[in-house]
Design an enzyme around this catalytic site. Structure first.
Site, PDB file in Angstrom:
ATOM      1  N   ASP A 176       6.475 -23.988   2.317  1.00 48.61           N
ATOM      2  CA  ASP A 176       6.946 -24.347   3.653  1.00 48.61           C
ATOM      3  C   ASP A 176       8.467 -24.308   3.522  1.00 48.61           C
ATOM      4  O   ASP A 176       9.065 -25.206   2.916  1.00 48.61           O
ATOM      5  CB  ASP A 176       6.476 -25.756   4.045  1.00 48.61           C
ATOM      6  CG  ASP A 176       6.925 -26.117   5.457  1.00 48.61           C
ATOM      7  OD1 ASP A 176       7.999 -25.648   5.879  1.00 48.61           O
ATOM      8  OD2 ASP A 176       6.207 -26.868   6.137  1.00 48.61           O
ATOM      9  N   HIS A 177       9.077 -23.257   4.055  1.00 41.89           N
ATOM     10  CA  HIS A 177      10.487 -23.049   3.723  1.00 41.89           C
ATOM     11  C   HIS A 177      11.375 -24.174   4.250  1.00 41.89           C
ATOM     12  O   HIS A 177      12.489 -24.343   3.777  1.00 41.89           O
ATOM     13  CB  HIS A 177      10.972 -21.663   4.173  1.00 41.89           C
ATOM     14  CG  HIS A 177      11.094 -21.509   5.641  1.00 41.89           C
ATOM     15  ND1 HIS A 177      10.042 -21.155   6.433  1.00 41.89           N
ATOM     16  CD2 HIS A 177      12.154 -21.670   6.466  1.00 41.89           C
ATOM     17  CE1 HIS A 177      10.450 -21.103   7.685  1.00 41.89           C
ATOM     18  NE2 HIS A 177      11.722 -21.416   7.736  1.00 41.89           N
TER      19      HIS A 177
ATOM     20  N   LYS B 288      10.551 -22.289  21.962  1.00 46.82           N
ATOM     21  CA  LYS B 288      11.259 -21.000  21.956  1.00 46.82           C
ATOM     22  C   LYS B 288      12.082 -20.886  23.238  1.00 46.82           C
ATOM     23  O   LYS B 288      11.759 -21.504  24.249  1.00 46.82           O
ATOM     24  CB  LYS B 288      10.240 -19.853  21.967  1.00 46.82           C
ATOM     25  CG  LYS B 288       9.208 -19.928  20.864  1.00 46.82           C
ATOM     26  CD  LYS B 288       9.678 -19.177  19.673  1.00 46.82           C
ATOM     27  CE  LYS B 288       8.628 -19.165  18.586  1.00 46.82           C
ATOM     28  NZ  LYS B 288       9.187 -18.793  17.295  1.00 46.82           N
TER      29      LYS B 288
ATOM     30  N   HIS C  41       5.834 -27.482   9.463  1.00 45.67           N
ATOM     31  CA  HIS C  41       7.244 -27.858   9.269  1.00 45.67           C
ATOM     32  C   HIS C  41       7.564 -29.263   9.796  1.00 45.67           C
ATOM     33  O   HIS C  41       8.189 -30.067   9.111  1.00 45.67           O
ATOM     34  CB  HIS C  41       8.172 -26.875   9.990  1.00 45.67           C
ATOM     35  CG  HIS C  41       7.925 -25.448   9.636  1.00 45.67           C
ATOM     36  ND1 HIS C  41       7.753 -25.018   8.340  1.00 45.67           N
ATOM     37  CD2 HIS C  41       7.824 -24.345  10.398  1.00 45.67           C
ATOM     38  CE1 HIS C  41       7.560 -23.721   8.337  1.00 45.67           C
ATOM     39  NE2 HIS C  41       7.591 -23.278   9.574  1.00 45.67           N
TER      40      HIS C  41
ATOM     41  N   ASP D   3       2.073 -23.320  14.891  1.00 41.11           N
ATOM     42  CA  ASP D   3       3.126 -22.569  14.218  1.00 41.11           C
ATOM     43  C   ASP D   3       4.215 -23.477  13.639  1.00 41.11           C
ATOM     44  O   ASP D   3       4.800 -23.153  12.601  1.00 41.11           O
ATOM     45  CB  ASP D   3       3.755 -21.586  15.228  1.00 41.11           C
ATOM     46  CG  ASP D   3       4.627 -20.549  14.559  1.00 41.11           C
ATOM     47  OD1 ASP D   3       4.167 -19.954  13.568  1.00 41.11           O
ATOM     48  OD2 ASP D   3       5.766 -20.334  15.009  1.00 41.11           O
TER      49      ASP D   3
ATOM     50  N   ASP E 170      -3.566  -1.683  -2.975  1.00 43.24           N
ATOM     51  CA  ASP E 170      -4.164  -2.126  -1.713  1.00 43.24           C
ATOM     52  C   ASP E 170      -5.000  -3.350  -2.064  1.00 43.24           C
ATOM     53  O   ASP E 170      -5.891  -3.264  -2.919  1.00 43.24           O
ATOM     54  CB  ASP E 170      -5.048  -1.003  -1.144  1.00 43.24           C
ATOM     55  CG  ASP E 170      -5.676  -1.399   0.185  1.00 43.24           C
ATOM     56  OD1 ASP E 170      -5.670  -2.605   0.532  1.00 43.24           O
ATOM     57  OD2 ASP E 170      -6.180  -0.490   0.877  1.00 43.24           O
ATOM     58  N   VAL E 171      -4.684  -4.478  -1.429  1.00 43.02           N
ATOM     59  CA  VAL E 171      -5.406  -5.716  -1.740  1.00 43.02           C
ATOM     60  C   VAL E 171      -6.916  -5.494  -1.572  1.00 43.02           C
ATOM     61  O   VAL E 171      -7.720  -6.031  -2.339  1.00 43.02           O
ATOM     62  CB  VAL E 171      -4.926  -6.869  -0.821  1.00 43.02           C
ATOM     63  CG1 VAL E 171      -5.797  -8.100  -0.962  1.00 43.02           C
ATOM     64  CG2 VAL E 171      -3.477  -7.203  -1.100  1.00 43.02           C
TER      65      VAL E 171
ATOM     66  N   ARG F 101       0.825  -1.220   0.000  1.00 41.26           N
ATOM     67  CA  ARG F 101       0.000   0.000   0.000  1.00 41.26           C
ATOM     68  C   ARG F 101       0.855   1.264   0.000  1.00 41.26           C
ATOM     69  O   ARG F 101       0.440   2.287  -0.541  1.00 41.26           O
ATOM     70  CB  ARG F 101      -0.898   0.017   1.241  1.00 41.26           C
ATOM     71  CG  ARG F 101      -2.027  -0.988   1.195  1.00 41.26           C
ATOM     72  CD  ARG F 101      -2.705  -1.061   2.532  1.00 41.26           C
ATOM     73  NE  ARG F 101      -1.709  -1.327   3.586  1.00 41.26           N
ATOM     74  CZ  ARG F 101      -1.974  -1.471   4.864  1.00 41.26           C
ATOM     75  NH1 ARG F 101      -3.204  -1.374   5.290  1.00 41.26           N
ATOM     76  NH2 ARG F 101      -1.013  -1.713   5.742  1.00 41.26           N
TER      77      ARG F 101
END
Ligand code: NAP
Length: 487
Positions: free
Chosen positions: A177-178, A334, A240, A235, A94-95, A51
């Site tokens: 998915d990296h 984490k 992953h 997550d 702008d989407v 945007r």
């Protein structure tokens, strides 16, 4: 060994969300590295879109800053950076709005590969697909790259799949998915299916158990509010870690072909058993006496009543002929002791010992390291050198990909750059198919629903530790133990 670079066809790649964190940190620096490697033909172009009302010059300056910050100093060549920036344009859109689409359409060429990278908030993915269609940008040659998270449960993933399918065919949709772009992850398939050595042993008869660890040293930091709505299961595990599990557990596909590989992964996900409560440990990090490195999870999440897990460990069973009897232990979290991702495959001990080694047997372990220092390590037993009888010792056969494959260890492409080149080449092997994502949510949803219904609270664990005590017990009670978390 220097890797071969095969140039891709000319393309127009539109990065929507180009001013955002992912684009600036990963996508644009990754594209520069591919440019530097000589993989982009002169006609390849990259358009940023967001945007923000930026001139092309202002956006190029922003990209130059991103390269300065996120590309190795050794790869920052001013002439190459200038040539790369010449490939780059910018269109403000702008989407959710009407402005800018005409300009975007005018900037695209009809006769080259066209790809749109959806690097915007997940809530905009469906709308963006609709806009591309509505404004005539979704040509039959167009591909879209959809970031994670792909839904937050089965219902939302199905709804998103349906919206995308209304405007694009499955072969045009690249759900990224990296993890699948990492060198070692792909090497898992090469090690298994290009060697005779492992495959005969790759089953419950010879493999005692598998451990998959994705440990992060950092906390949720600035993403706390977002993360708190998701948690480690959504997550990391649903996407992953399940993908890693699939690559270990799947049957050999008949061919290294996108659908053949994905068919086999899907069968694994469908064979996953429900996980009972005793086989799940959830945790939240706490920081005692203002620990170095930040505060506890509740503070980071900005939610003192949060029950979201920043750590999860699960014992998972794949119910098929190959794997019945071999548990897969997954853990991710984490603020753990170190940043490390690895898969460890522990083989069973030989059935009979001919050696009188009082220290007993130790198993062969095949460790596939994803980060840091990607590589493969096989622990084997040998005779301890020197006189003094036949004493056994476990030693690693170590292959670091950086040393084995790169001239200076920096030639291994980052996961994002490799995957983007696959999009341009039209190869979906390392991207998730819609039915795979839905099957993964179908397994995940009841697990989350069960702990929500029980009102479970995650167990506290010290920041900088290996995770909650109960996670140790999860292995202990089976007579096994986790590998140490270390870099
Ligand atoms: P971000 O930093 O918030 O960036 C979002 C981008 O979208 C900005 O360029 C923003 O620019 C643009 N944008 C926002 N609303 C827009 C709209 N209505 N129309 C057009 N552009 C709009 O987010 P991010 O961290 O880069 O994440 C992008 C996507 O990647 C998300 O789906 C995220 O889940 C996923 N992802 C990110 C990471 C990561 O490491 N960051 C990792 C995995 C997945 P303007 O404000 O100028 O419009």
């Amino acid at each position: 060994m220097v890797s071969r670079v095969i140039p891709v066809d000319p393309f127009d790649l539109v990065v929507i969300g180009a001013t955002g964190d992912l684009a600036q940190r990963k996508i644009l620096p990754g594209l520069y590295r591919r440019h530097l490697a000589g993989q982009m033909p002169p006609e390849a172009r990259i358009l940023g879109a967001a945007r923000s009302d930026l001139t092309e010059a202002a956006f190029r300056a922003m990209v130059a800053d991103a390269l300065a910050a996120h590309v190795d100093a050794a790869k920052q060549h001013p002439a190459e950076i200038a040539a790369f920036l010449k490939r780059i344009g910018y269109v403000a859109i702008d989407v959710s709005g009407a402005a800018g689409w005409g300009a975007l359409k005018a900037a695209l060429r009809p006769d080259v590969v066209r790809a749109f990278y959806f690097s915007v908030a997940p809530g905009l993915f469906g709308e963006l697909a609709e806009r591309l269609h509505e404004h005539g940008l979704a040509t039959p040659q167009t591909r879209i790259v959809v970031e994670k998270p792909f839904g937050r449960d089965l219902a939302s993933a199905r709804a998103l799949n349906a919206t995308l399918a209304a405007h694009f065919a499955e072969h045009q949709i690249y759900r990224i998915d990296h993890y699948l772009g990492k060198e070692t992850v792909q090497n898992l398939m090469a090690v298994r299916f290009a060697n005779i050595l492992f495959e005969p042993l790759w089953n419950a008869q010879y493999i005692d158990h598998v451990q998959i660890t994705v440990a992060e040293a950092v906390g949720v930091g600035g993403r706390g509010a977002y993360y708190d709505k998701s948690g480690a299961m959504r997550d990391m595990v649903q996407n992953h870690m399940l993908q890693l599990l699939c690559l270990i557990a799947m049957e050999p596909p008949w061919h290294f072909d996108p659908d053949a590989v994905r068919d086999e992964k899907l069968k694994v996900i469908r064979a996953l058993q429900p996980v009972p409560a005793p086989d799940i440990v959830r945790g939240q990090y706490v920081a005692r006496d203002p620990a170095p490195g930040g505060a506890g999870y509740l503070h980071d999440a900005g939610n003192p009543a949060s029950r979201t897990e920043s750590y999860i460990a699960l014992k998972v069973h794949v119910a098929n002929w190959r794997w019945t009897g071999t548990p897969f232990y997954l853990r991710t979290g984490k603020r753990l002791r170190a940043r490390t991702s690895e898969i460890a495959i522990t083989f069973k001990e030989p059935p009979h010992s001919i050696f009188d080694d009082a220290r007993g047997w130790r198993e062969n372990v095949l460790v596939i390291r994803l980060q840091p220092n990607e590589g493969i390590n096989l622990k084997v037993m040998i005779k301890e050198p020197g006189p003094g009888g036949m004493r056994l010792v476990q030693v690693p056969l170590d292959m670091s990909f950086a040393t084995a494959l790169g001239e200076d260890g920096t030639d291994i492409p980052d996961a994002y750059e490799r995957l983007i080149m696959d999009v341009i080449r039209g190869n979906q092997t390392l991207f998730m198919r819609g039915d795979e994502v839905e099957a993964a949510w179908a397994w995940t949803d009841p697990i989350i629903a069960a702990w929500e219904a029980r009102g479970d609270r995650p167990q506290p664990y010290d920041a900088g530790s290996s995770g909650p005590e109960d996670a140790l017990m999860l292995m202990h009670r089976d007579g096994r133990r986790w590998r140490e978390i270390r870099e």
